[in-house]
Design a protein around this motif. Sequence first.
Motif, PDB file in Angstrom:
ATOM      1  N   UNK A 123       1.012  -1.130  -0.071  1.00  0.00           N
ATOM      2  CA  UNK A 123      -0.207   0.032   0.059  1.00  0.00           C
ATOM      3  C   UNK A 123       0.885   1.380   0.013  1.00  0.00           C
ATOM      4  N   UNK A 124       1.911   1.428   0.769  1.00  0.00           N
ATOM      5  CA  UNK A 124       2.812   2.465   0.965  1.00  0.00           C
ATOM      6  C   UNK A 124       3.413   2.452  -0.387  1.00  0.00           C
ATOM      7  N   UNK A 125       3.919   1.509  -0.911  1.00  0.00           N
ATOM      8  CA  UNK A 125       4.765   1.454  -2.216  1.00  0.00           C
ATOM      9  C   UNK A 125       3.852   2.227  -3.375  1.00  0.00           C
ATOM     10  N   UNK A 155      -7.739  -0.050   5.324  1.00  0.00           N
ATOM     11  CA  UNK A 155      -8.808   1.162   5.863  1.00  0.00           C
ATOM     12  C   UNK A 155      -8.066   1.970   6.894  1.00  0.00           C
ATOM     13  N   UNK A 156      -7.432   0.956   7.833  1.00  0.00           N
ATOM     14  CA  UNK A 156      -7.065   1.729   8.980  1.00  0.00           C
ATOM     15  C   UNK A 156      -5.551   2.194   8.674  1.00  0.00           C
ATOM     16  N   UNK A 157      -4.851   1.957   7.492  1.00  0.00           N
ATOM     17  CA  UNK A 157      -3.553   2.084   7.285  1.00  0.00           C
ATOM     18  C   UNK A 157      -3.657   3.514   6.062  1.00  0.00           C
ATOM     19  N   UNK A 158      -4.920   3.716   5.662  1.00  0.00           N
ATOM     20  CA  UNK A 158      -5.164   4.752   4.592  1.00  0.00           C
ATOM     21  C   UNK A 158      -4.754   6.022   4.811  1.00  0.00           C
ATOM     22  N   UNK A 159      -4.967   6.605   6.174  1.00  0.00           N
ATOM     23  CA  UNK A 159      -4.452   7.869   6.083  1.00  0.00           C
ATOM     24  C   UNK A 159      -3.252   8.228   5.878  1.00  0.00           C
ATOM     25  N   UNK A 160      -2.146   7.298   6.371  1.00  0.00           N
ATOM     26  CA  UNK A 160      -0.809   7.311   5.995  1.00  0.00           C
ATOM     27  C   UNK A 160      -0.710   7.383   4.550  1.00  0.00           C
ATOM     28  N   UNK A 161      -1.361   6.295   4.008  1.00  0.00           N
ATOM     29  CA  UNK A 161      -1.000   5.861   2.566  1.00  0.00           C
ATOM     30  C   UNK A 161      -1.512   7.398   1.757  1.00  0.00           C
TER      31      UNK A 161
END
Length: 266
Positions: free
Chosen positions: A197-199, A243-249
């Motif tokens: 997701x980050x990549x 979804x929990x990681x989405x803000x940072x992504x």
Amino acid sequence: MKLSHLVISLSLAATLAGCKSSPTGRTQIAMYSEAEMNQLGKQSFAQMKKQQPINQDAKINRYVQCVADNVISVLPAKYANQQWEVVVFEEPSANAFALPGGKIGVHTGLLKVAKGQDQLATVLGHEVGHVIAEHSNERMTAAGIKQASLQVADAYSRSQGNRLHNETMMALGLGTEYLGMMPFSRMHESEADKIGLDLMAKAGFNPKESVELWRNMAANSAGAPLEFLSTHPSSDTRISDLRSWMPNAMVLHNQAKSQNKKPHCE
């Protein structure tokens, strides 16, 4: 020496020999060298190319290569500077994979499920995430420790004249599989989801499409086993995590856009 002490000694020796950290900061044990893993990856990929038909459609190959190149461009330097080989295989399953040594394979069936460049980038980011997190190395190490532990248990059980030797070994095997190896694999999958997701976000792809990708995957995998009996997290678990990681992504995605990273692989 007691059986438990022998197994602990084996595990401790392995830990001391190959302890390192994954890209997410998780402590892991990976005992094989980078050169060994790269060689295995290249050998496996060469064998696949001999055994499986390869797609020759220039348009499809340009599209997949474009998405892969954008994801590769934001990898850590030692991986970004590798010479990557991307091959599209004529295979109806919705799957892709990446191997140590700079190898990426994409099945044509995936292109029917991953709608558009952002969803394909979700998958390729995930698969490359396995490589940069050295999951293959970690799994091979864990499998070796498991096998050594079972051999010790087998020898100990026989030496004690255990009348239920076969039943004991079967129980130990099932225990390590369901309580150890399967959760271990699900952890790898979740970690690769986070890395991927980050990549994709760093490369300028829309991370929100990762949720849509897994909705498509869920619709395409009716009858999948319960999460407890699977090596992969359920689609619902993956979507919840994404979804929990989405803000940072989204922060990473907006940074990529400000740097004019706007892939056009359609």
